[in-house]
Design an enzyme around this catalytic site. Structure first.
Site, mmCIF file in Angstrom:
data_model
loop_
_atom_site.group_PDB
_atom_site.id
_atom_site.type_symbol
_atom_site.label_atom_id
_atom_site.label_comp_id
_atom_site.label_asym_id
_atom_site.label_seq_id
_atom_site.Cartn_x
_atom_site.Cartn_y
_atom_site.Cartn_z
ATOM 1 N N GLU A 1 -6.831 1.337 -18.065
ATOM 2 C CA GLU A 1 -6.277 0.548 -19.154
ATOM 3 C C GLU A 1 -5.643 -0.725 -18.608
ATOM 4 O OE1 GLU A 1 -3.312 2.490 -21.499
ATOM 5 O OE2 GLU A 1 -3.925 1.412 -23.284
ATOM 6 N N SER B 182 3.595 5.609 -26.837
ATOM 7 C CA SER B 182 4.522 4.941 -27.757
ATOM 8 C C SER B 182 5.480 4.039 -26.981
ATOM 9 C CB SER B 182 5.329 5.977 -28.539
ATOM 10 O OG SER B 182 6.264 6.599 -27.684
ATOM 11 N N SER C 176 -5.362 13.592 -27.746
ATOM 12 C CA SER C 176 -4.244 13.992 -28.610
ATOM 13 C C SER C 176 -4.598 15.195 -29.475
ATOM 14 C CB SER C 176 -3.866 12.838 -29.544
ATOM 15 O OG SER C 176 -3.348 11.766 -28.809
ATOM 16 N N GLY D 5 -11.153 12.831 -26.500
ATOM 17 C CA GLY D 5 -10.448 13.975 -27.075
ATOM 18 C C GLY D 5 -9.203 14.313 -26.279
#
Lengths: 338, 393
Positions: free
Chosen positions: B248, B376, B133, B131
């Protein structure tokens, strides 16, 4: 898994870089660049190349060389590119590679120690044919031996008549060589010619990678400090994003040149693809990074007094050597589409 | 230079390959099989399969054995990722939990959290959502507005999260919540571990432009969470999130290369069947993509080497994300161009050719999302420029 340079390889590169920074910096390059009628072959640099083993790198130890591979040679090529260094290093290394791969015992004994020690200057070209005119030989005017296509193989040209050809890239000298008498390299089968051309292509790609990285690094440094509108121009996203994309492209080109060198050294199955990828990526990265170097320096980058044009012009020359990016992409298509 | 894996790593590959061969039914790898299943059924099938795989020892490859992991090497993890793609194994149902939450809990969780979270996660007993964005906090995560107010031993949470993977299947959600009233930006946030099976939590599917619903929305209306269910310190959630996102970097470029190269070959196959494979313009475009795919493979080796050497990759991960996502998108743009006038049709019918394009369309559509989620491309360029190149903010 170890996809990187070893400490020894890294140190070899650092030594070349250190020498150029301390003893043959961009002011020295400028001296050669502006002396268009001069030989373009500074003696001090050649002496260093001989003494520090840059010329002997791939020559077997039995012929007074270091017996190292293309991976180590591309380390040197990259640093010479970063320093936009003039001189017939690459041609000499490639002439030695031709003799190593295709020469007779006598030819090896005659040429390899001389080429490794800087006692002879070599050149390599894939354009033109012996006998006949070799239209664009780097340092053809001063080479003691030019390796050039002859029939299906290669020949050693030792008595060519050279005519200088003007080039706007002052970090080299180019000549047309009228090749008269020549001596064949007996082992120059089509496979060996292909191998030698692959080695040449990788070394040019590595030079381009060095040019690209240095152009980008210098541009980033300038844009960190240069202020317009009251702020450093490097704080503008229009510039940041372009430089970030270039960083990605240059990093990928670095990987590609390193891998291609290893693939050729190890005779990997995918080596043709690796070489084509390296040259395509390095050519594009260098053209883009050096054009950006001019653009993101603004007006000063377009002046003669600024060094940006050394990098730009060298990139223009080498981007087409041993195949443009488009030509290598055509090869990549052949290899992956059929 | 040494591009080989160790004998132990290769042995692991053989074992895994054998297990996958024996445990993936043929029909599962047929194109369109998973897409044709109802969502719940597909999820359950994958959930059970993945549990069996974990029981067989093929999960938590690099996790320490004390956490139920295999205690393997980075090379084994890379091999695992590649072999999963190669075998067309079902995708994990617990991606956020496995990749992000578990290593964070191992690093900074309490002993109780380690015990309660990691084992059940490995066995898929608990499906975790992320949770982060919100409608008003996409690229700008620090703008998040979901708030938690202390009430006795609990926090009472109100707000909304969006782009939540597996929202409809989730059991718990690790959630960034503003727990200090009037706090601004990165301060006063806590990472709360919220039970989704309670009246104050409602999940809704979010239908994407592709028609699929990989993501959902999660609404909190007076949802309750014990104040002890916080990961890291209360009010220090930003730091917890940064640590969590740093994992990541383990994302496997090797597996991505394997998958993208297969996609490239699929696109080439379409070109060939259309008789366009001799078109020099198309060939040049494909070769450009292939060049970048090859670079992606080399970059994956570079990353694995750095991990094995114990180097901190730091912000280089931004460059990696930028590179793979843009390259994937480039490939699918070539695919669209290649279809020309037929670009949007479900099926391609030409003479003796009848080709179902929908699985390819789905991948092409998905490629529009990869340059947005997980930071992005524009954010990645900023990070690369500022944190790697050192340009001023």
């Amino acid at each position: 898994m170890f996809f990187a340079l070893t400490d020894d390889q890294r140190e070899f590169g650092a030594a070349v870089r250190g020498y150029l920074a301390g003893r043959f910096d961009l002011e020295a390059v400028r001296g050669v660049f502006e002396d268009a009628d001069g030989p373009g072959h500074p003696e001090s640099l050649w002496k260093a190349a001989a003494e520090q083993g840059w010329l002997a790198v791939t020559v077997p130890e039995e012929h007074d060389g270091l017996g190292l591979g293309l991976v180590e040679a591309q380390v040197i090529a990259r640093e010479l590119g970063a320093g936009v260094a003039p001189g017939p290093w690459r041609g000499t290394v490639l002439a030695a590679e031709a003799v190593r791969l295709a020469g007779s015992d006598e030819q090896r004994a005659a040429w390899l120690p001389r080429l490794a020690s800087g006692g002879a200057v070599g050149a390599f070209t894939t354009r033109g044919r012996v006998p006949g005119v070799l239209p664009t030989v780097e340092y053809g005017g001063l080479a003691d031996v030019v390796v050039a296509p002859s029939g299906d193989g290669l020949a050693l040209v030792t008595d060519g008549a050279a005519t200088p050809r003007g080039s706007y890239d002052g970090t080299t000298r180019i000549a047309a060589v009228e090749a008269g008498g020549a001596e064949a390299l007996p082992g120059a089968s089509p496979a060996v010619v292909a191998e030698l051309t692959a080695r040449a292509t990788v070394l040019v790609a590595a030079d381009l990678v060095g040019v690209a990285r240095e152009a980008l690094t210098r541009t980033v440094a300038y844009d960190r400090d240069r202020e317009q509108f009251g702020v450093p121009v490097g704080s503008f996203q229009a510039i940041k994003h372009a430089l970030a994309d270039l960083h990605v492209a240059v990093t990928m080109a670095e990987h590609a040149a390193l891998y291609a060198a290893h693939a050729v050294d190890a005779g990997l199955e995918g080596r043709d693809l690796a070489v084509a990828v390296a040259k395509a990526k390095a050519s594009d990265a260098a053209l883009d990074a050096t054009a950006a170097m001019i653009q993101y320096h603004g007006g000063i980058g377009y002046t003669w007094e600024h060094e940006a044009h050394f990098f730009y012009k060298r990139a223009k020359r080498l981007a087409g050597q041993f195949g443009t990016a488009d030509e290598h992409r055509a090869r990549i298509a052949d290899l992956t589409i059929g | 230079m040494d591009l080989s894996y160790t004998a132990a790593e290769e042995e692991f590959r053989s074992e895994l390959r054998a297990w996958l061969q024996a445990n993936i039914p043929d029909e599962w790898v047929r194109p369109g099989f998973w897409e044709a299943l109802p969502d719940d059924e597909s999820f359950q099938l994958r959930r059970d399969w993945e549990r069996d795989k974990a029981m067989a020892g093929f999960a938590g490859i690099q996790w320490p054995t004390e956490f139920g992991g295999r205690g393997g090497t980075p090379g084994m993890k890379a091999i695992y990722d590649v072999e999963m793609v190669r075998a067309r194994a079902p995708q994990t149902v617990n991606p956020l939990g496995l990749a992000f939450l578990a290593p964070t809990v191992m690093a900074i969780g309490t002993d109780a959290q380690r015990k309660e979270i990691i084992g059940p996660l490995l066995r898929n007993e608990v499906i975790w959502c992320q949770g982060f964005s919100e409608p008003g906090a996409g690229s700008d995560l620090a703008a998040l507005a979901t708030r938690g107010v202390r009430d006795g031993d609990d926090f009472v949470v109100n707000g909304q999260k969006v782009w939540t993977t597996n929202a409809m299947h989730g059991d718990k959600v690790f959630t960034m919540v503003r727990t200090e009233p009037d706090s601004a930006r990165h301060r006063g946030i806590s990472m709360l571990l919220i039970d989704m099976h309670q009246p104050g939590v409602e999940a809704r599917p979010l239908k994407q432009m592709s028609g699929a619903s990989e993501f959902g929305e999660v609404f909190f209306t007076d949802a309750r969470v014990p104040a002890t269910d916080v990961l890291g310190e209360i009010g220090d959630g930003w730091r917890t999130a940064m640590l969590l996102l740093s994992f990541e970097r383990g994302a496997s470029g090797m597996a991505q290369y394997t998958e993208f190269r297969r996609q490239y070959d699929e696109v080439v196959e379409v070109a060939t069947r259309l008789g366009k494979d001799r078109d020099p313009v198309l060939r040049a475009k494909l070769a450009r993509v292939l060049t970048d795919l090859e670079c992606l493979r080399l970059h994956a080796w570079h990353v694995l080497t750095q991990v094995e050497q114990g180097s901190d990759l730091g912000f280089e991960a931004s460059m990696t994300k930028l590179m793979w996502s843009e390259t994937s998108q480039d490939l699918w743009e070539v695919y669209d161009e290649l279809l020309g006038e037929d670009a949007t049709l479900d099926r391609l019918r030409l003479d003796d050719l009848d080709l179902d394009l929908r699985p390819l369309h789905a991948q092409a559509m998905w490629s529009r999302s990869v340059t947005i989620w997980g930071g992005s491309s524009q954010v990645q360029r900023n990070v690369t420029a500022e944190r790697v190149l050192g340009l001023p903010r």
